[in-house]
Design a protein around this motif. Structure first.
Motif, mmCIF file in Angstrom:
data_model
loop_
_atom_site.group_PDB
_atom_site.id
_atom_site.type_symbol
_atom_site.label_atom_id
_atom_site.label_comp_id
_atom_site.label_asym_id
_atom_site.label_seq_id
_atom_site.Cartn_x
_atom_site.Cartn_y
_atom_site.Cartn_z
ATOM 1 N N ASP A 117 2.401 -0.876 -2.528
ATOM 2 C CA ASP A 117 2.653 -1.659 -3.741
ATOM 3 C C ASP A 117 3.550 -2.850 -3.409
ATOM 4 O O ASP A 117 3.875 -3.115 -2.256
ATOM 5 C CB ASP A 117 3.278 -0.778 -4.821
ATOM 6 C CG ASP A 117 4.646 -0.243 -4.415
ATOM 7 O OD1 ASP A 117 5.042 -0.445 -3.249
ATOM 8 O OD2 ASP A 117 5.311 0.375 -5.263
ATOM 9 N N MET A 118 3.944 -3.581 -4.460
ATOM 10 C CA MET A 118 4.739 -4.787 -4.258
ATOM 11 C C MET A 118 6.100 -4.478 -3.642
ATOM 12 O O MET A 118 6.649 -5.295 -2.888
ATOM 13 C CB MET A 118 4.931 -5.519 -5.592
ATOM 14 C CG MET A 118 3.703 -6.255 -6.076
ATOM 15 S SD MET A 118 3.198 -7.591 -4.977
ATOM 16 C CE MET A 118 4.606 -8.690 -5.107
ATOM 17 N N ASP A 119 6.655 -3.311 -3.948
ATOM 18 C CA ASP A 119 7.957 -2.952 -3.394
ATOM 19 C C ASP A 119 7.888 -2.862 -1.876
ATOM 20 O O ASP A 119 8.701 -3.458 -1.154
ATOM 21 C CB ASP A 119 8.414 -1.627 -4.010
ATOM 22 C CG ASP A 119 9.797 -1.236 -3.546
ATOM 23 O OD1 ASP A 119 10.565 -2.135 -3.162
ATOM 24 O OD2 ASP A 119 10.112 -0.035 -3.553
ATOM 25 N N SER A 132 13.379 -6.100 -2.258
ATOM 26 C CA SER A 132 12.392 -5.285 -2.961
ATOM 27 C C SER A 132 12.914 -4.835 -4.322
ATOM 28 O O SER A 132 12.146 -4.733 -5.287
ATOM 29 C CB SER A 132 12.029 -4.061 -2.117
ATOM 30 O OG SER A 132 13.150 -3.206 -1.964
ATOM 31 N N THR A 133 14.219 -4.593 -4.423
ATOM 32 C CA THR A 133 14.799 -4.204 -5.706
ATOM 33 C C THR A 133 14.717 -5.351 -6.716
ATOM 34 O O THR A 133 14.365 -5.145 -7.885
ATOM 35 C CB THR A 133 16.268 -3.782 -5.516
ATOM 36 O OG1 THR A 133 16.334 -2.711 -4.572
ATOM 37 C CG2 THR A 133 16.869 -3.333 -6.834
ATOM 38 N N ILE A 134 15.025 -6.560 -6.258
ATOM 39 C CA ILE A 134 14.926 -7.726 -7.153
ATOM 40 C C ILE A 134 13.479 -7.950 -7.576
ATOM 41 O O ILE A 134 13.195 -8.269 -8.739
ATOM 42 C CB ILE A 134 15.502 -8.972 -6.453
ATOM 43 C CG1 ILE A 134 16.993 -8.786 -6.178
ATOM 44 C CG2 ILE A 134 15.265 -10.215 -7.286
ATOM 45 C CD1 ILE A 134 17.625 -9.913 -5.399
ATOM 46 N N THR A 135 12.542 -7.788 -6.634
ATOM 47 C CA THR A 135 11.127 -7.923 -6.967
ATOM 48 C C THR A 135 10.711 -6.916 -8.025
ATOM 49 O O THR A 135 10.000 -7.253 -8.987
ATOM 50 C CB THR A 135 10.272 -7.745 -5.705
ATOM 51 O OG1 THR A 135 10.627 -8.736 -4.749
ATOM 52 C CG2 THR A 135 8.793 -7.872 -6.035
ATOM 53 N N SER A 136 11.133 -5.667 -7.870
ATOM 54 C CA SER A 136 10.801 -4.638 -8.852
ATOM 55 C C SER A 136 11.414 -4.949 -10.213
ATOM 56 O O SER A 136 10.796 -4.708 -11.251
ATOM 57 C CB SER A 136 11.289 -3.266 -8.357
ATOM 58 O OG SER A 136 10.660 -2.913 -7.140
#
Length: 284
Positions: A117-119, A132-136
């Protein structure tokens, strides 16, 4: 010399004694059952193993395509037309589509090829855990906003069709979706198979209705300058403002990647079907 007494061996807890039967409460038993049921858990996050990617490329693509069919997209397009006129809204939508396609193509390919997934894609791109946290967070915020807008559209439709007050309409829209999403792609893909033909039909019906009632409407809209009339001709500031609104939809690629994770391996289908499914369900 007197030896010190040997240390007493620690008592074995009764819970670890194999001779003592363990008691598992019902809540824990139900939770373990939910975790063990792949249909219910459905790999909602992160990595999707190959053994679970059992659907055809066409079915995964159809499910991903249906995820981008929310009604608020029509509202965004109409808003751009009313605010900035045809000349600016048209080219802004074309530019938005090209930018999203170019940015979404590598995301879609890697999500479909490796089942991530995107993460995980963000981590693999070198942005680390914080990235990845900011993206989520961005993805989740986008989803909440669009779910709220979609619920507002549906609640208004229920009020017009069935005279249901908006407050109750919001509640109905919020509760109906819960049993659908608990079974993930297993249920969503089945729902898309049933409702996709109806959605395509209703997408065409308004244009046919306008064409029958006012055949010259399509020729007139090309010269429409917007609510203020300032968008009759192409204007770079108006084009930029419309592009800013449209490009915000690029965040939808996060949801498309969530569905493309279930695309079968390239060895399990033909090259044409795999690429057609990725392009239709992702950047397309």
């Amino acid at each position: 010399m007197t030896q010190p007494p040997a240390a007493a061996a620690p008592a074995t807890p009764a819970s670890t004694d194999p001779c003592v039967p363990q008691q598992v409460v019902k809540v824990r038993r139900d939770y373990n059952g939910w975790v063990a049921t792949e249909t219910l858990e459905d790999y909602a996050l992160r990595y999707t193993p190959q053994r679970f990617r059992r659907w055809s490329a066409w079915r995964v693509a159809n499910t991903a395509f249906g995820a981008a069919s929310f009604l608020i997209l029509e509202a965004v397009g109409a808003t751009l037309l009313v605010q900035y006129g045809w000349a600016n809204a048209f080219w802004a939508i074309v530019a938005t589509g090209l930018i999203i396609f170019a940015a979404g193509l590598p995301i879609s390919v890697y999500a479909a090829r490796y089942g991530v997934d995107m993460d995980l894609l963000t981590r693999g791109a070198g942005f680390g855990y914080i990235g990845s946290t900011i993206t989520s967070l961005i993805y989740a915020t986008f989803t909440f906003i669009f779910f709220a807008l979609e619920a507002a559209v549906m609640a208004y439709a229920l009020e017009l069709a069935l005279d249901i007050p908006p407050a109750w309409g919001y509640l109905v829209c919020a509760l109906v979706v819960i049993p659908l999403v608990t079974h993930g792609v297993s249920m969503i893909s089945r729902l898309q198979m049933w409702t996709q033909p109806l959605w395509l039909l209703m997408l065409v019906v308004p244009f046919v209705y306008v064409l029958l009632r006012n055949p010259g409407a399509f020729a007139q809209v090309v010269h429409y300058g917007g609510e203020s009339g300032a968008g009759v001709h192409f204007s770079l500031p108006l084009f930029g403002a419309a592009l800013t609104v449209g490009i915000a939809l690029i965040t939808q690629m996060g949801e498309q990647a969530d569905y493309l994770r279930f695309m079968p391996a390239r060895a399990q289908t033909t090259r044409l079907r795999w690429w057609s499914g990725v392009l239709l369900g992702g950047p397309g």
